[in-house]
Write a protein that holds these residues in place. Sequence first.
Motif, PDB file in Angstrom:
ATOM      1  N   LEU A   1       8.524  11.475   2.088  1.00 61.50           N
ATOM      2  CA  LEU A   1       8.800  11.258   3.510  1.00 61.50           C
ATOM      3  C   LEU A   1      10.138  11.860   3.914  1.00 61.50           C
ATOM      4  CD1 LEU A   1       6.947   9.758   5.380  1.00 61.50           C
ATOM      5  CD2 LEU A   1       8.280   7.717   5.027  1.00 61.50           C
TER       6      LEU A   1
ATOM      7  N   ARG B   1      -3.614  10.964   4.817  1.00 65.18           N
ATOM      8  CA  ARG B   1      -2.629  10.471   3.861  1.00 65.18           C
ATOM      9  C   ARG B   1      -2.266   9.032   4.208  1.00 65.18           C
ATOM     10  NH1 ARG B   1       0.659  13.950   1.210  1.00 65.18           N
ATOM     11  NH2 ARG B   1       1.164  12.043   0.098  1.00 65.18           N
ATOM     12  N   PRO B   2      -3.175   8.082   4.054  1.00 67.75           N
ATOM     13  CA  PRO B   2      -2.892   6.708   4.518  1.00 67.75           C
ATOM     14  C   PRO B   2      -1.699   6.077   3.840  1.00 67.75           C
ATOM     15  CG  PRO B   2      -4.895   6.806   3.204  1.00 67.75           C
ATOM     16  CD  PRO B   2      -4.514   8.207   3.493  1.00 67.75           C
ATOM     17  N   ALA B   3      -1.497   6.333   2.537  1.00 68.87           N
ATOM     18  CA  ALA B   3      -0.378   5.684   1.859  1.00 68.87           C
ATOM     19  C   ALA B   3       0.955   6.221   2.372  1.00 68.87           C
ATOM     20  CB  ALA B   3      -0.475   5.879   0.353  1.00 68.87           C
ATOM     21  N   LEU B   4       0.999   7.534   2.636  1.00 75.02           N
ATOM     22  CA  LEU B   4       2.219   8.105   3.189  1.00 75.02           C
ATOM     23  C   LEU B   4       2.472   7.542   4.586  1.00 75.02           C
ATOM     24  CD1 LEU B   4       4.420  10.195   2.562  1.00 75.02           C
ATOM     25  CD2 LEU B   4       3.082  11.845   3.834  1.00 75.02           C
TER      26      LEU B   4
ATOM     27  N   PHE C   1       0.822  -1.202   0.000  1.00 73.91           N
ATOM     28  CA  PHE C   1       0.000   0.000   0.000  1.00 73.91           C
ATOM     29  C   PHE C   1       0.859   1.257   0.000  1.00 73.91           C
ATOM     30  CE2 PHE C   1      -2.814   3.003   2.379  1.00 73.91           C
ATOM     31  CZ  PHE C   1      -3.744   3.148   1.378  1.00 73.91           C
ATOM     32  N   SER C   2       2.064   1.145   0.598  1.00 74.51           N
ATOM     33  CA  SER C   2       2.914   2.335   0.686  1.00 74.51           C
ATOM     34  C   SER C   2       3.465   2.742  -0.671  1.00 74.51           C
ATOM     35  CB  SER C   2       4.063   2.079   1.651  1.00 74.51           C
ATOM     36  OG  SER C   2       4.996   1.196   1.089  1.00 74.51           O
TER      37      SER C   2
ATOM     38  N   PHE D   1       9.344   0.131  10.646  1.00 76.43           N
ATOM     39  CA  PHE D   1       9.581  -1.309  10.786  1.00 76.43           C
ATOM     40  C   PHE D   1      11.035  -1.645  10.467  1.00 76.43           C
ATOM     41  CE2 PHE D   1       9.699  -5.397   8.466  1.00 76.43           C
ATOM     42  CZ  PHE D   1       9.420  -6.230   9.525  1.00 76.43           C
TER      43      PHE D   1
ATOM     44  N   PRO E   1       8.412   8.622  14.906  1.00 77.32           N
ATOM     45  CA  PRO E   1       7.745   8.055  13.731  1.00 77.32           C
ATOM     46  C   PRO E   1       6.315   7.615  13.978  1.00 77.32           C
ATOM     47  CG  PRO E   1       9.983   7.290  13.839  1.00 77.32           C
ATOM     48  CD  PRO E   1       9.761   8.098  15.076  1.00 77.32           C
TER      49      PRO E   1
ATOM     50  N   VAL F   1      13.593   0.375  10.510  1.00 73.04           N
ATOM     51  CA  VAL F   1      14.488   0.959  11.522  1.00 73.04           C
ATOM     52  C   VAL F   1      14.540   0.079  12.754  1.00 73.04           C
ATOM     53  CG1 VAL F   1      14.683   2.873  13.153  1.00 73.04           C
ATOM     54  CG2 VAL F   1      14.294   3.343  10.757  1.00 73.04           C
TER      55      VAL F   1
ATOM     56  N   SER G   1       1.569   4.685   5.565  1.00 77.32           N
ATOM     57  CA  SER G   1       2.003   3.303   5.350  1.00 77.32           C
ATOM     58  C   SER G   1       3.495   3.258   5.038  1.00 77.32           C
ATOM     59  CB  SER G   1       1.185   2.714   4.209  1.00 77.32           C
ATOM     60  OG  SER G   1       1.414   1.373   4.082  1.00 77.32           O
ATOM     61  N   ALA G   2       3.947   4.206   4.212  1.00 76.39           N
ATOM     62  CA  ALA G   2       5.377   4.267   3.919  1.00 76.39           C
ATOM     63  C   ALA G   2       6.178   4.548   5.181  1.00 76.39           C
ATOM     64  CB  ALA G   2       5.645   5.349   2.870  1.00 76.39           C
ATOM     65  N   ALA G   3       5.663   5.482   6.017  1.00 71.24           N
ATOM     66  CA  ALA G   3       6.357   5.778   7.271  1.00 71.24           C
ATOM     67  C   ALA G   3       6.399   4.552   8.178  1.00 71.24           C
ATOM     68  CB  ALA G   3       5.667   6.942   7.984  1.00 71.24           C
TER      69      ALA G   3
ATOM     70  N   THR H   1       6.465   1.472   7.183  1.00 71.70           N
ATOM     71  CA  THR H   1       7.466   0.558   6.648  1.00 71.70           C
ATOM     72  C   THR H   1       8.865   0.999   7.059  1.00 71.70           C
ATOM     73  OG1 THR H   1       6.007   0.226   4.777  1.00 71.70           O
ATOM     74  CG2 THR H   1       8.252  -0.559   4.554  1.00 71.70           C
ATOM     75  N   VAL H   2       9.101   2.318   6.989  1.00 73.49           N
ATOM     76  CA  VAL H   2      10.412   2.827   7.410  1.00 73.49           C
ATOM     77  C   VAL H   2      10.648   2.523   8.883  1.00 73.49           C
ATOM     78  CG1 VAL H   2      11.778   4.910   7.740  1.00 73.49           C
ATOM     79  CG2 VAL H   2      10.488   4.601   5.644  1.00 73.49           C
TER      80      VAL H   2
ATOM     81  N   GLN I   1      -0.317  11.636   9.975  1.00 77.88           N
ATOM     82  CA  GLN I   1      -0.538  11.542   8.533  1.00 77.88           C
ATOM     83  C   GLN I   1      -1.793  10.744   8.219  1.00 77.88           C
ATOM     84  OE1 GLN I   1       0.937  13.185   6.306  1.00 77.88           O
ATOM     85  NE2 GLN I   1       2.594  14.000   7.537  1.00 77.88           N
TER      86      GLN I   1
ATOM     87  N   TYR J   1       4.113  10.570  13.972  1.00 79.18           N
ATOM     88  CA  TYR J   1       4.024  11.054  12.588  1.00 79.18           C
ATOM     89  C   TYR J   1       3.050  10.204  11.781  1.00 79.18           C
ATOM     90  CZ  TYR J   1       5.700  12.535   8.001  1.00 79.18           C
ATOM     91  OH  TYR J   1       5.784  13.012   6.733  1.00 79.18           O
TER      92      TYR J   1
ATOM     93  N   ASP K   1      -1.970   8.885  -2.714  1.00 82.53           N
ATOM     94  CA  ASP K   1      -3.027   9.376  -1.841  1.00 82.53           C
ATOM     95  C   ASP K   1      -3.893  10.361  -2.624  1.00 82.53           C
ATOM     96  OD1 ASP K   1      -2.798   8.198   0.691  1.00 82.53           O
ATOM     97  OD2 ASP K   1      -0.963   9.331   1.047  1.00 82.53           O
TER      98      ASP K   1
END
Lengths: 140, 176
Positions: A84, B143-146, A63-64, B155, B130, B157, B148-150, B152-153, B137, B133, A68
Amino acid sequence: MPIGKSSLLARSASAGRTDGATAAPGRTGRPFSERIAPFVLLAPALLIIVMFRLWPLVLGVNFSFTGDGEQDGAPVGLGNYAELFDDPVFRTALHNVGLLVLLLPVAVPSPACWRRSSSCGYPATGSSAASTSSPPCCRR
Amino acid sequence: MIIGAIFNMLLSVDGPLNAVLGAVGIDPVDWLGDSSVAIFSVVGVHIWATFGMGLVVFLSGFATLDAALLDAARVDGASTPQMIRHVIVPGLSRTIQFAFVTTMIGMLTSMFGLLFVMTSGGPGGSTYLPEYYIWIQQGQMNRPALASAASTVLFLVMLVVGLAQIAILRRGLKEE
């Protein structure tokens, strides 16, 4: 692990009661059902972990890579990650994580050292306190 | 969260802690309003809040130490620092590893309540972590996808930090 061992023990005991020549207990001699038993017993737990933990994790990572807002669901590659790391707030957050890592050697030993100073550097376990040999606690 | 509310009162500019500091002649510190101090205040409160758990972990670790080894070291004439360095710390190596990794994970995942109540990420975004944050978001900025990316980052880290800690501590705590 205990399943495999106990089944091996039960097997060798029963083999000892009959003649040992025909039923030599060994890894290859065990029936298929016994060898597969640990995996069958693990399967439900593993299935639940995979279904409710690992699979959502994969979905979240997937999903990431989507967009959006207007480009909802459209693949944007590493766009979210680029945004990010351009965001100063997120960089502050990562900076704070680094700070936490540096503060960790303060956070972890504080309980241990508190205990130490209260017992004079000697862990007064129940056994050593009860033992008759004079415990050298609080001596130099 | 409740701890955060309590310390909000204790650490406010005209709160009891600054009153005590003023009584011994130290200027009041804006614990939660100064962008260079606030993160340390929150981390300090978190360390205080998780102190009990760490104490339990280390108490159980001390209980597993072999009293015979300690007696032997004492008979051999080891001083207290030598005993700590060569007997107690190697004996507690697994406990110390566990404490390091769980404390790090706890700091990264359970400080949300404190941040939310005490600073809300402020002043000037200086106390963001994080997880906070991610929540902002996802919930506030939509901003769910953003987020989600955070996640993942975060995780990755945590994975890297945890494995690095285990590797470093395994090498550092072993006796010889």
